[in-house]
Structures are given as structure tokens and as C-alpha cells.
Design an enzyme around this catalytic site. Structure first.
Site, mmCIF file in Angstrom:
data_model
loop_
_atom_site.group_PDB
_atom_site.id
_atom_site.type_symbol
_atom_site.label_atom_id
_atom_site.label_comp_id
_atom_site.label_asym_id
_atom_site.label_seq_id
_atom_site.Cartn_x
_atom_site.Cartn_y
_atom_site.Cartn_z
ATOM 1 N N SER A 75 0.543 4.908 -0.347
ATOM 2 C CA SER A 75 -0.903 4.815 -0.105
ATOM 3 C C SER A 75 -1.764 5.431 -1.198
ATOM 4 O O SER A 75 -2.999 5.329 -1.129
ATOM 5 C CB SER A 75 -1.255 5.460 1.243
ATOM 6 N N LYS A 78 -4.438 3.286 -2.742
ATOM 7 C CA LYS A 78 -5.807 3.118 -2.243
ATOM 8 C C LYS A 78 -6.845 3.780 -3.144
ATOM 9 O O LYS A 78 -8.041 3.517 -3.006
ATOM 10 C CB LYS A 78 -5.915 3.647 -0.816
ATOM 11 N N SER A 132 -6.291 7.046 5.635
ATOM 12 C CA SER A 132 -5.364 6.168 4.914
ATOM 13 C C SER A 132 -5.167 4.851 5.657
ATOM 14 O O SER A 132 -4.036 4.373 5.820
ATOM 15 C CB SER A 132 -4.010 6.855 4.696
#
Length: 316
Positions: A75, A78, A132
Site C-alpha cells: 500500500s 498509494k 489505506s
């Protein structure tokens, strides 16, 4: 053998110079740690397989461990997704959540979005960064993909492919030359990879964006409104997963300024972090660590980068 002796001599010399020239001691010791990492065989106190740290202002390398080897970013992807959204969209533009928000993995992290909800782009950025949310990241990717292609009817799959092209182009602009992104969320894909070095450079570019920086600085939960298609408004509570910014956490780090957590089975525990003290800010990346070591790994780098552990680093 000769190389090792030379490096040990260099370490000792840098340590002495650091004591003599106090104002440059931190910088010299950090250079010594980098020499140790590159030439003596890694950093024995880090569980992360890959690590990298830079000065956030000028990009000077302060620490490196397997920094150019491919790794799965999970993640931390991102960071790039939301940076692109902020650069190619407007914070207040309204985005309608579509089928892309449906779970792609039953265990994926989510912000709680539902089809038909309408959110400001900046609220989606927060939803992707703080809890997230894969649902928020995909929603941003599809929205920006369609917008840049000038085709609002583009399918979800096509829009994500378009967005991935933008991701790779923006990554290269930031200096990330050994990365390849295929989705906006960071869900595992063998062709979705980066390096510790590349993620630090992407994070450096992102932290230069005022709105991105404000989003990752959140220490408390952020509440945003998500009006649905039926006219009902839902309040979404977005809690930051980054424990470095949580005063009540044992992993709290005074001076922390961000940035993003990450985890998949294949990537392990990942953390791109930043902290500032006395006018200096550093960005540290640890990839493929463990659940119990990812924050200690990050703390050691941040402390080293900000100068509070430079002498200890030389003594190891």
C-alpha cells in the site's frame, strides 16, 4: 580483505571528524553508516530486507540497504496514486464511487466506500492514505484515468490501465527508474514492483505537495461526508494507520510527519516514513520487515537521520 580494512579505517576517521567538527558530526556519521551498509555486509540491526533514507530537502543519501533491488511496495503504492490525483484533479471536484470500490480481496484494507456515494477528491485522497483504503485508491485511479483519457464511459479495467500508465510516467519523472506499477492500490501482482530508493524519491515528490503533506500529518481520525445516491449522507471515520503519528502508541515518534504504511503476504510489512527536527527532515523507507520490527526499523533510521543516534551507529 583490503577493502574491508580500508572501510573500517574510513569509519574510524569519520567518527573522529564527527567529534571534532560537531556541526557536521551527524552528516559524517550518516555517511559512515552508509559505507558500513554498502561495504561490510548490510545493517545488522534492521530486520527489513530493503531500506533507504534521504534528506527530504536535497535528496542526499543518508542510508542504504539493498536499495535498488526489486521489492513489492504493497500500500505504499498509494503515495503515488494520491499524488497523481492531486496533480491531475481538483481537491473539491466531486467523484462518484462506482463498482471499482467493490472488494477485490476479502481481506483487503478498506475505507468503507459504497457504490453511488459522492465524495470530494481530497476526501478520497485521505481515505486512501489514512485507513489505506483500496476502495478509495481504485476510485481515484478510475476517476483520473477516465478524466485524462477524456472518456467517462471507459470501463473500470481500461481506466485502471490508463491510470497505471500515468503512474509509471510520474514515477520516472520523480527519478524512480526501477519501478513498474499496474494498479492504484498496491494489491499484489508479480508485475507491480518498486525499490526502496524509488519509493523514497516518489515520497519526496509527494511531500512537496502541500495537500498531500497535510493529509499524511493527521494524528487523529478525520471524518468526511459521503452522500449516497438515495440522498442519505454517511459519515466516514478515517483513522491513520501510521503509528508514528499516534501519541498514544508505543511506536509514536515525536517529529514524525508521515507517510504511509503497507502490507501484503508477499511484500511483508512496509513503511515509508518521515520526520523533522531543528529544520531538517528525512524520508526513510523500510520494505519487507516484520509486524514487530517494522516500526523499530523505521525509528532507527529516523533517529539516525536526524542525528540522535549517529555515535551509536558508529560503535556497532
Amino acid at each position: 580483505m583490503r577493502k574491508s580494512v580500508f572501510v573500517l579505517f574510513a569509519l574510524a576517521l569519520l567518527a573522529v571528524l564527527g567529534l571534532v567538527f560537531q556541526e557536521d558530526g551527524g552528516r559524517l556519521a550518516a555517511k559512515a553508516q552508509t559505507l558500513w551498509s554498502r561495504n561490510i555486509g548490510g545493517a545488522p540491526d534492521l530486520q527489513a530486507s530493503y531500506a533507504f533514507m534521504i534528506d527530504a530537502a536535497d535528496g542526499e543519501v543518508l542510508y542504504a540497504k539493498n536499495e535498488k533491488k526489486r521489492a513489492y511496495p504493497a500500500s505504499t503504492t498509494k503515495i503515488l496514486t494520491t499524488l497523481l490525483a492531486l496533480e491531475l484533479g481538483k481537491p473539491d471536484e466531486i467523484v462518484t464511487v462506482g463498482q471499482e470500490a467493490d472488494p477485490e480481496d476479502p481481506e483487503e484494507s478498506r475505507a468503507g466506500l459504497r457504490r453511488g456515494q459522492k465524495l470530494k477528491l481530497y476526501d478520497l485522497v485521505k481515505a486512501a492514505l489514512l485507513p489505506s483504503g483500496n476502495d478509495a485508491a481504485r476510485t481515484l485511479g478510475v476517476h483520473i484515468g477516465r478524466k485524462t483519457a477524456g472518456n467517462p464511459a471507459m470501463s473500470v479495467g481500461e481506466a485502471q490501465e490508463e491510470f497505471a500508465k500515468l503512474m509509471n510516467k510520474r514515477a520516472k519523472k520523480a527519478g524512480a527508474t526501477n519501478s513498474h506499477f499496474v494498479n492504484p492500490s498496491g494489491l499484489h501482482d508479480p508485475q507491480h514492483y518498486s525499490t526502496a530508493r524509488d519509493l523514497a524519491l516518489i515520497a519526496k515528490a509527494a511531500m512537496a505537495n502541500k495537500l498531500f503533506r497535510e493529509a499524511v500529518l493527521a494524528t487523529d481520525s478525520v471524518v468526511v461526508s459521503a452522500p449516497g445516491g438515495s440522498g442519505q449522507t454517511v459519515k466516514l471515520t478515517l483513522a491513520n494507520t501510521n503509528q508514528l503519528l499516534q501519541p498514544g502508541s508505543s511506536n509514536y515518534f515525536p517529529g514524525a510527519t508521515g507517510i504511509k504504511t503497507g502490507f501484503t503476504d508477499e511484500a511483508g510489512y512496509c513503511l515509508v516514513s518521515s520526520a523533522a527536527s531543528d529544520g531538517k527532515e528525512v524520508i526513510a523507507v523500510v520494505l519487507q520487515s516484520t509486524s514487530k520490527d517494522v516500526y523499530p526499523d523505521a525509528r532507527k533510521l529516523l533517529e539516525l537521520g536526524l542525528g540522535s543516534r549517529t555515535t551509536a551507529a558508529l560503535k556497532r
